[in-house]
Scaffold this active site. Sequence first.
Site, PDB file in Angstrom:
ATOM      1  N   SER A 239      -6.454   6.712   0.441  1.00 25.90           N
ATOM      2  CA  SER A 239      -5.811   6.109  -0.725  1.00 25.90           C
ATOM      3  C   SER A 239      -4.392   5.624  -0.438  1.00 25.90           C
ATOM      4  CB  SER A 239      -5.797   7.103  -1.883  1.00 25.90           C
ATOM      5  OG  SER A 239      -7.091   7.493  -2.229  1.00 25.90           O
ATOM      6  N   HIS A 297       0.309   8.059  -2.817  1.00 28.76           N
ATOM      7  CA  HIS A 297       0.039   6.742  -3.406  1.00 28.76           C
ATOM      8  C   HIS A 297       1.331   5.947  -3.593  1.00 28.76           C
ATOM      9  CE1 HIS A 297      -3.706   8.738  -5.404  1.00 28.76           C
ATOM     10  NE2 HIS A 297      -3.846   8.573  -4.105  1.00 28.76           N
TER      11      HIS A 297
END
Length: 336
Positions: A239, A297
Amino acid sequence: RRVEFTLRGFKKITRKPELKKTPEEISPTHTEPAIQSRQNPFPRLDLQAPPTSPRAFGRLVRPFLFTVGFTGSSFAAASIWQYETLQSRVRSFFDEAKADWMEKLRPQKRGDARKEVNQWWNSLSEGQKTVTGIVVINFLVFCCWRIPSLQRVMIRYFTANPASKVLCAPMILSTFSHFSFFHLATNMYVLWSFSSSAVSILGREQFMAVYLSAGVISSFFSYVCKTLTGRFGPSLGASGAIMTVLAAVCTKMPEAKLAIVFLPMFTFTATHALKAIVAIDTAGLVLGWKIFDHAAHLGGAAFGVWYMLTGHELIWRKRESLVKLWHELRTRGRGG
């Protein structure tokens, strides 16, 4: 839009008395991972966070140096790779023309599996071809999680945790690691969807340097945040690196129209999508949501935006000196 993000942490379960602990996985001040029974042999971890101290921050020195060194090496290797690719294209031009001519003379076979694979491969975009290897590696690592005898190795090297004794290698290896199939499928779908745009903007070699560097940089952001907050635990997934790809595309193409795969009737601009994702991850980081690694992230998104605005000119545009040095070394090697 991204649905699933980095998987973080495992649930606590009863520890079987016949199984031994793994003291190397976690520092002495932490509880150690418990291994589930044979009916469901995949590990779940429950870690107690140690108190934040100057010594804990001192453990970030090696990950920081590794991040800087790995990022520099990635871009240096990408520069040399691009040079060699250009040289190879020039040398193989006539060879390819000859191969095409011989292919036309060769009788065609029905049901030729190799031909069908070649046709499928040629139908892919340059970006999709570039990320195919990444997808395959992620799938192979996912399969390794299903092998009980590899569990301790997977926990040690394929989950990133600043409380672990192994700090540097997991920063990149965890980028290719997924424990659940839904997590894997979602991440690879997003990567596949944005690969064509990203590679068309950056080129194959530069894209790979950015992607690999993003995996390490996002892991380092995660390390710093976990050390600051004292919320230690393992993280894994692509991610963080994918957020860099998404952020880079959205920064370069802010007015591009995006849509959610299950709701194609609702469209929005890339800028709004990026802002929404950053807002959600910021809220998750502040409020302490534990499902995803929000720091990774945000670190990936920040790196993607920075690279498109500044990093490209600062790093990639100034690679000529390295390429010239490599060219001189190759020329001397041939002369010798």
